[in-house]
Design a protein around this motif. Sequence first.
Motif, mmCIF file in Angstrom:
data_model
loop_
_atom_site.group_PDB
_atom_site.id
_atom_site.type_symbol
_atom_site.label_atom_id
_atom_site.label_comp_id
_atom_site.label_asym_id
_atom_site.label_seq_id
_atom_site.Cartn_x
_atom_site.Cartn_y
_atom_site.Cartn_z
ATOM 1 N N LEU A 47 -0.371 -43.669 -30.315
ATOM 2 C CA LEU A 47 -1.019 -42.358 -30.190
ATOM 3 C C LEU A 47 -0.385 -41.334 -31.118
ATOM 4 O O LEU A 47 -0.897 -40.228 -31.266
ATOM 5 C CB LEU A 47 -0.927 -41.853 -28.743
ATOM 6 C CG LEU A 47 -1.735 -42.604 -27.695
ATOM 7 C CD1 LEU A 47 -1.531 -41.970 -26.318
ATOM 8 C CD2 LEU A 47 -3.215 -42.619 -28.043
ATOM 9 N N LEU A 60 -9.528 -42.860 -32.760
ATOM 10 C CA LEU A 60 -9.143 -41.939 -31.689
ATOM 11 C C LEU A 60 -8.595 -40.636 -32.262
ATOM 12 O O LEU A 60 -8.907 -39.543 -31.770
ATOM 13 C CB LEU A 60 -8.114 -42.602 -30.782
ATOM 14 C CG LEU A 60 -7.731 -41.852 -29.503
ATOM 15 C CD1 LEU A 60 -8.959 -41.557 -28.642
ATOM 16 C CD2 LEU A 60 -6.696 -42.639 -28.708
ATOM 17 N N SER A 187 2.140 -41.215 -23.268
ATOM 18 C CA SER A 187 0.713 -41.482 -23.429
ATOM 19 C C SER A 187 -0.088 -40.204 -23.648
ATOM 20 O O SER A 187 -1.279 -40.143 -23.341
ATOM 21 C CB SER A 187 0.174 -42.225 -22.198
ATOM 22 O OG SER A 187 0.374 -41.453 -21.026
ATOM 23 N N LEU A 197 -7.529 -35.353 -25.029
ATOM 24 C CA LEU A 197 -7.267 -36.615 -24.353
ATOM 25 C C LEU A 197 -6.779 -36.300 -22.942
ATOM 26 O O LEU A 197 -5.669 -35.804 -22.763
ATOM 27 C CB LEU A 197 -6.220 -37.416 -25.126
ATOM 28 C CG LEU A 197 -5.864 -38.798 -24.568
ATOM 29 C CD1 LEU A 197 -7.055 -39.750 -24.674
ATOM 30 C CD2 LEU A 197 -4.650 -39.380 -25.314
ATOM 31 N N SER A 199 -6.712 -38.642 -20.323
ATOM 32 C CA SER A 199 -5.906 -39.763 -19.828
ATOM 33 C C SER A 199 -6.022 -40.928 -20.792
ATOM 34 O O SER A 199 -7.017 -41.063 -21.506
ATOM 35 C CB SER A 199 -6.349 -40.199 -18.422
ATOM 36 O OG SER A 199 -7.613 -40.825 -18.448
ATOM 37 N N TYR A 200 -4.989 -41.757 -20.797
ATOM 38 C CA TYR A 200 -4.967 -42.914 -21.698
ATOM 39 C C TYR A 200 -4.230 -44.052 -21.029
ATOM 40 O O TYR A 200 -3.134 -43.873 -20.486
ATOM 41 C CB TYR A 200 -4.272 -42.560 -23.020
ATOM 42 C CG TYR A 200 -4.098 -43.741 -23.947
ATOM 43 C CD1 TYR A 200 -5.177 -44.223 -24.689
ATOM 44 C CD2 TYR A 200 -2.858 -44.375 -24.069
ATOM 45 C CE1 TYR A 200 -5.019 -45.318 -25.541
ATOM 46 C CE2 TYR A 200 -2.699 -45.455 -24.926
ATOM 47 C CZ TYR A 200 -3.781 -45.929 -25.651
ATOM 48 O OH TYR A 200 -3.630 -47.006 -26.480
ATOM 49 N N SER A 201 -4.848 -45.235 -21.049
ATOM 50 C CA SER A 201 -4.223 -46.451 -20.548
ATOM 51 C C SER A 201 -4.305 -47.488 -21.652
ATOM 52 O O SER A 201 -5.398 -47.891 -22.062
ATOM 53 C CB SER A 201 -4.942 -46.942 -19.282
ATOM 54 O OG SER A 201 -4.347 -48.127 -18.795
ATOM 55 N N LYS A 202 -3.159 -47.892 -22.173
ATOM 56 C CA LYS A 202 -3.120 -48.779 -23.331
ATOM 57 C C LYS A 202 -3.942 -50.033 -23.095
ATOM 58 O O LYS A 202 -3.831 -50.684 -22.046
ATOM 59 C CB LYS A 202 -1.676 -49.158 -23.675
ATOM 60 C CG LYS A 202 -1.557 -50.028 -24.930
ATOM 61 C CD LYS A 202 -0.120 -50.239 -25.334
ATOM 62 C CE LYS A 202 0.007 -51.210 -26.500
ATOM 63 N NZ LYS A 202 -0.761 -50.793 -27.682
ATOM 64 N N ASN A 205 -8.439 -47.867 -21.712
ATOM 65 C CA ASN A 205 -9.395 -46.814 -22.041
ATOM 66 C C ASN A 205 -8.710 -45.498 -22.399
ATOM 67 O O ASN A 205 -7.528 -45.282 -22.094
ATOM 68 C CB ASN A 205 -10.379 -46.591 -20.893
ATOM 69 C CG ASN A 205 -9.763 -45.857 -19.715
ATOM 70 O OD1 ASN A 205 -8.605 -46.105 -19.348
ATOM 71 N ND2 ASN A 205 -10.528 -44.961 -19.118
ATOM 72 N N ALA A 206 -9.481 -44.640 -23.054
ATOM 73 C CA ALA A 206 -9.091 -43.267 -23.358
ATOM 74 C C ALA A 206 -10.210 -42.370 -22.856
ATOM 75 O O ALA A 206 -11.374 -42.559 -23.217
ATOM 76 C CB ALA A 206 -8.877 -43.079 -24.853
#
Length: 518
Positions: A47, A60, A187, A197, A199-202, A205-206
């Motif tokens: 990120l 992104l 994150s 952004l 929330s982000y979960s590798k 999803n973003a």
Amino acid sequence: MRSVRIRILATVLVLAGVGVGGWQLLPAAENSNKTITVGTTDAVTSLDPAGAYDAGSWALFSSVFQSLLTFEPDGVEPVPDAAKSCGFLGSDLQTYRCTLRDGLTFPSGRTMTAEDVKYSFDRVKKINSDVGPASLLETLDSVDASKLTVTFHLSSSDATFPFKVATGAGVIVDHTKYPQNALRGDSGADGTGPYTLTSYSKDKNAVLAPNTRYKGNVKDTGRPIDLRYYADPAALEKAWKAKEVDVAARQLPPAMLADLSPTDPDQRVSEADSAEIRNLVLNTASSSPLHDRRVRQAVAMTVNREELIYKVYEGTADPLYSLIPAGITGHTTSFFDAYPTHSVAKARALLTEAGVHVPVHFTYGYGKGRGAAEEEATELKRQLEATGLFKVDLQGYEWTAFQKRYAEGKLDAYAVGWVADYPDPDTFTAPLIGTGNSMKNGYGNEEVDGLIRESQRFSDRARSAEDFERIQQHVADDVPLIPLWQRKEYVVSSEDVGGGQYLSDGTGVFRLWRLTWI
């Protein structure tokens, strides 16, 4: 700057159904805040803009961050985004100055200043991540900042510098949120782009929300987006068929793409020519079994692109015989000219001349889940080993691990896709085959480096065509990489989502804000 129009993209949008009136193309009021779910197999390396130089990360970045400049759809000249204006000072193309827009604010509420711009460029070069974009800023010597004015001083004439400013290498971060000497490890992402952004979960999803504070080139910051990441094309296809995503892009399985029907009333299909290519990169280091140029030439003489595309890609890509793809200034057929036939006898003669033991044993690495990378690797292994001249060990890695291994020189050969950073042939030369290039294969050629520098001197980009032709002749002779194919761009969306034709144009900008409910 560029004066010759390069046509990277010719989009054909096929609307499912007939009789679509103009009133239907306007987003319904009740859907204005409804989330659009987008699926992709592109992975995000980091990120932090200083630590990523790949399509998934930059897609992104183009939503969350701003650069001073950007590209409009089909555009061939960078236009102001975070900047109010930019331009070279003098005719030597070594000093470039931009003035920021007033009132740009980060998520914290801090106002962006020229100091943030200087900080962002300086830290990319200082951190110099193995998988980061520092190589794009090779000609950047220093940056001065004063209030809303930023001045770039270049070490040599570089007409392509504005193009590089418009890429992910030039995105602007909040200097209070990003460490100067190391990559940010959480994150979060703090930019001034059209989205924030949330929330982000590798690898999952973003979640993106329209940025109400945004000021820049984008006129409408669009609908809320849930950008979902899938491990491989089969998983993306499954999600599409289960209606878990409203839009699917980059990459669906070749078999599905080949069977897409423009008359299907349940979907919209956007098919476009693009400048996305794929190369088989060969390690030229002295420790590699492919170190000798004659061994690499023998590999080039053995690869059968047409068979590869027929068996693996089912006609959704075209054979590529050039470092620079078709449609871009300087495109040639240098590899076809150098290796017009697949000759085992000539390849064997080259290996005999090189004095190497046959079969030549080497490792071939690929990124798992990256399109049809595994199927492609298997087919190339079959072709090479069928000659009796090579023994290939296939090794698949998770995307980040794959990047790390080839950056550390631990692979002899590796296939890497390349999406144009900007609409200019320079993006296919300096980053790929210049000394210290982003492919990390140990290749360097002083004459090639000189031709790259010479090509950057011309603001009229048509005048650089001869330099690029000579560069490609050198590459076909030295074979630091083997061009394999040039692909088409496909975006599939449900019948009630419009704007898919603007989503991706092969230049690293992922225009999620152009997606809308119909």
